[in-house]
Write a protein that holds these residues in place. Structure first.
Motif, mmCIF file in Angstrom:
data_model
loop_
_atom_site.group_PDB
_atom_site.id
_atom_site.type_symbol
_atom_site.label_atom_id
_atom_site.label_comp_id
_atom_site.label_asym_id
_atom_site.label_seq_id
_atom_site.Cartn_x
_atom_site.Cartn_y
_atom_site.Cartn_z
ATOM 1 N N LEU A 53 0.949 4.076 -14.331
ATOM 2 C CA LEU A 53 -0.210 4.650 -13.647
ATOM 3 C C LEU A 53 -0.579 6.004 -14.225
ATOM 4 O O LEU A 53 -1.762 6.295 -14.452
ATOM 5 C CB LEU A 53 0.072 4.770 -12.149
ATOM 6 C CG LEU A 53 -1.054 5.381 -11.304
ATOM 7 C CD1 LEU A 53 -2.334 4.568 -11.421
ATOM 8 C CD2 LEU A 53 -0.615 5.513 -9.851
ATOM 9 N N PHE A 65 -7.591 1.499 -9.177
ATOM 10 C CA PHE A 65 -6.255 1.499 -8.577
ATOM 11 C C PHE A 65 -6.359 1.349 -7.061
ATOM 12 O O PHE A 65 -5.593 0.592 -6.451
ATOM 13 C CB PHE A 65 -5.521 2.790 -8.928
ATOM 14 C CG PHE A 65 -4.148 2.891 -8.312
ATOM 15 C CD1 PHE A 65 -3.115 2.092 -8.770
ATOM 16 C CD2 PHE A 65 -3.891 3.800 -7.293
ATOM 17 C CE1 PHE A 65 -1.840 2.181 -8.209
ATOM 18 C CE2 PHE A 65 -2.628 3.892 -6.730
ATOM 19 C CZ PHE A 65 -1.596 3.081 -7.184
ATOM 20 N N ALA A 66 -7.303 2.067 -6.439
ATOM 21 C CA ALA A 66 -7.492 1.956 -4.995
ATOM 22 C C ALA A 66 -7.932 0.550 -4.602
ATOM 23 O O ALA A 66 -7.566 0.045 -3.538
ATOM 24 C CB ALA A 66 -8.513 2.988 -4.519
ATOM 25 N N SER A 72 3.467 5.770 -5.606
ATOM 26 C CA SER A 72 3.240 5.759 -7.060
ATOM 27 C C SER A 72 2.200 6.797 -7.454
ATOM 28 O O SER A 72 2.386 7.543 -8.424
ATOM 29 C CB SER A 72 2.774 4.362 -7.507
ATOM 30 O OG SER A 72 3.755 3.397 -7.277
ATOM 31 N N GLY A 86 -4.815 -1.919 -7.064
ATOM 32 C CA GLY A 86 -3.474 -1.498 -7.401
ATOM 33 C C GLY A 86 -3.301 -1.254 -8.892
ATOM 34 O O GLY A 86 -4.272 -1.116 -9.652
ATOM 35 N N LEU A 87 -2.057 -1.247 -9.341
ATOM 36 C CA LEU A 87 -1.755 -0.953 -10.746
ATOM 37 C C LEU A 87 -2.456 -1.898 -11.724
ATOM 38 O O LEU A 87 -2.942 -1.437 -12.770
ATOM 39 C CB LEU A 87 -0.244 -0.996 -10.966
ATOM 40 C CG LEU A 87 0.246 -0.658 -12.371
ATOM 41 C CD1 LEU A 87 -0.150 0.756 -12.760
ATOM 42 C CD2 LEU A 87 1.766 -0.838 -12.460
ATOM 43 N N ILE A 102 -6.551 4.602 0.054
ATOM 44 C CA ILE A 102 -5.335 3.791 0.029
ATOM 45 C C ILE A 102 -4.629 3.835 1.381
ATOM 46 O O ILE A 102 -4.104 2.819 1.865
ATOM 47 C CB ILE A 102 -4.403 4.265 -1.111
ATOM 48 C CG1 ILE A 102 -5.081 4.066 -2.462
ATOM 49 C CG2 ILE A 102 -3.085 3.507 -1.083
ATOM 50 C CD1 ILE A 102 -4.355 4.703 -3.634
ATOM 51 N N TYR A 130 6.606 -5.869 -11.151
ATOM 52 C CA TYR A 130 6.667 -6.075 -9.707
ATOM 53 C C TYR A 130 7.828 -6.985 -9.294
ATOM 54 O O TYR A 130 8.253 -6.967 -8.141
ATOM 55 C CB TYR A 130 5.355 -6.670 -9.207
ATOM 56 C CG TYR A 130 4.227 -5.668 -9.061
ATOM 57 C CD1 TYR A 130 4.459 -4.301 -9.182
ATOM 58 C CD2 TYR A 130 2.932 -6.095 -8.803
ATOM 59 C CE1 TYR A 130 3.436 -3.385 -9.056
ATOM 60 C CE2 TYR A 130 1.883 -5.178 -8.668
ATOM 61 C CZ TYR A 130 2.140 -3.829 -8.798
ATOM 62 O OH TYR A 130 1.120 -2.915 -8.661
ATOM 63 N N MET A 172 0.818 -1.212 0.000
ATOM 64 C CA MET A 172 0.000 0.000 0.000
ATOM 65 C C MET A 172 0.858 1.272 0.000
ATOM 66 O O MET A 172 0.514 2.261 -0.627
ATOM 67 C CB MET A 172 -0.934 0.004 1.203
ATOM 68 C CG MET A 172 -2.032 -1.046 1.135
ATOM 69 S SD MET A 172 -3.103 -0.796 -0.280
ATOM 70 C CE MET A 172 -4.252 -2.143 -0.084
ATOM 71 N N SER A 211 6.174 1.760 -12.619
ATOM 72 C CA SER A 211 4.793 1.761 -12.132
ATOM 73 C C SER A 211 4.191 3.157 -12.205
ATOM 74 O O SER A 211 3.023 3.324 -12.577
ATOM 75 C CB SER A 211 4.737 1.242 -10.693
ATOM 76 O OG SER A 211 5.149 -0.109 -10.617
ATOM 77 N N ASP A 233 1.889 1.882 -3.431
ATOM 78 C CA ASP A 233 0.807 2.478 -4.226
ATOM 79 C C ASP A 233 0.650 3.964 -3.910
ATOM 80 O O ASP A 233 0.401 4.778 -4.813
ATOM 81 C CB ASP A 233 -0.515 1.753 -3.953
ATOM 82 C CG ASP A 233 -0.562 0.371 -4.592
ATOM 83 O OD1 ASP A 233 0.292 0.097 -5.455
ATOM 84 O OD2 ASP A 233 -1.436 -0.431 -4.212
#
Length: 303
Positions: free
Chosen positions: A85, A157-158, A7, A161-162, A298, A70, A1, A81, A4
């Protein structure tokens, strides 16, 4: 998290400071090239399963690419990433497009306003639109794109993720390229169109709420927007696009229409360039609210 959060923060800073990546390295342009390549190879029959294959093969490829990213060390995975994004959403680009059209209308250059509208925001023929229709088309397109150009990718995304943001953007790209009526698109693009409708169901309604909240903050007619959204959202052919567009129409007290297709907020007046500027002000606040919401979401997941 935490990964994220970083990112998203860097991707937002990229957007507001540098804008969109060039087409040569833009992830969405790559997605479009992938879809176009497969569509040009389409068979003469069995187009519905072939359209399903295009969507599912793209989703599979996205998952493979993200897994590879990843697996890299942080010094490589984080910037890659961020780049991926950033390619899924747009903040400044949307407002810049609206601003360029507004400046053309303010200067009385209707021909330029029509060209910019067709280049940046809509796929319809803009050559015969009046000044009011250009302003109205820009307003409705900005409202709709706020939903699928910012709220939806960050919503996924929340959640996931990506991979969630990229899968959403790929499906949305398939819909924008294949999801039409008539010809081979009728069957070949149906799966993409229906899946995009499903994915946008919550984000479109959330986008309309954020528009109403932004209107309330700037002192616009948010109550009128709520009434218009509840009353007129079903007038569009899309089950989702009508929500943010009708909300914005009511907030501005204008009628938004597409010739022979739909009219939203029938009691409103014809829009002018001043309404386009007000719509952009509301959307700027709504964008800030959306970012705050997803950052908090997030963060809550990271606790």
């Amino acid at each position: 998290m935490i990964f994220d959060l970083i990112s998203l923060a860097v991707a937002v800073l990229w957007d507001v400071s540098l804008g969109e990546p060039s087409n040569a390295v833009h992830p969405v342009c790559w997605m479009g090239s992938f879809v176009d390549f497969l569509w040009r190879k389409r068979p003469g029959r069995c187009l519905f399963p072939y359209g399903c294959l295009i969507v599912l093969s793209g989703i599979s490829l996205v998952m493979v690419v993200v897994s590879a990213v990843y697996s890299l060390s942080l010094v490589f995975s984080l910037p890659i990433s961020v780049w991926f994004l950033k390619g899924t959403f747009s903040l400044s680009g949307l407002l810049e497009a609206g601003g360029s059209i507004d400046r053309a209308l303010k200067s009385g250059d209707l021909s330029r306003g029509r060209r910019l509208l067709g280049y940046h925001l809509v796929s319809r023929d803009t050559s015969k639109l009046s000044s009011s229709e250009v302003a109205g088309a820009a307003i409705e397109s900005l409202a709709e794109n706020f939903g699928d150009g910012l709220v939806a990718p960050l919503f996924f995304f929340a959640l996931f993720g990506l991979p969630g943001a990229l899968v959403y953007r790929f499906v949305n790209t398939c819909d924008s390229m294949l999801g039409y009526r008539g010809g081979d698109f009728e069957s070949g693009g149906k799966f993409a169109a229906r899946l995009d409708d499903l994915l946008n169901w919550i984000p479109s309604r959330l986008a309309s709420l954020l528009i109403l909240a932004g209107a309330a903050i700037v002192g616009a007619n948010w109550r009128g927007g709520a009434i218009s959204a509840l009353r007129d959202h079903g007038r569009t052919s899309s089950p989702n696009a009508g929500w943010p567009m009708a909300a914005m129409a009511g907030v501005l007290s204008v009628v938004l229409d597409k010739r022979g297709v739909y009219r939203l907020n029938l009691s409103g007046r014809r829009p002018v360039s001043k309404d386009l500027r007000e719509a952009m002000s509301i959307l700027m606040v709504a964008q800030g609210l959306a970012l705050a919401l997803f950052f908090m979401w997030i963060c809550a997941g990271a606790l």
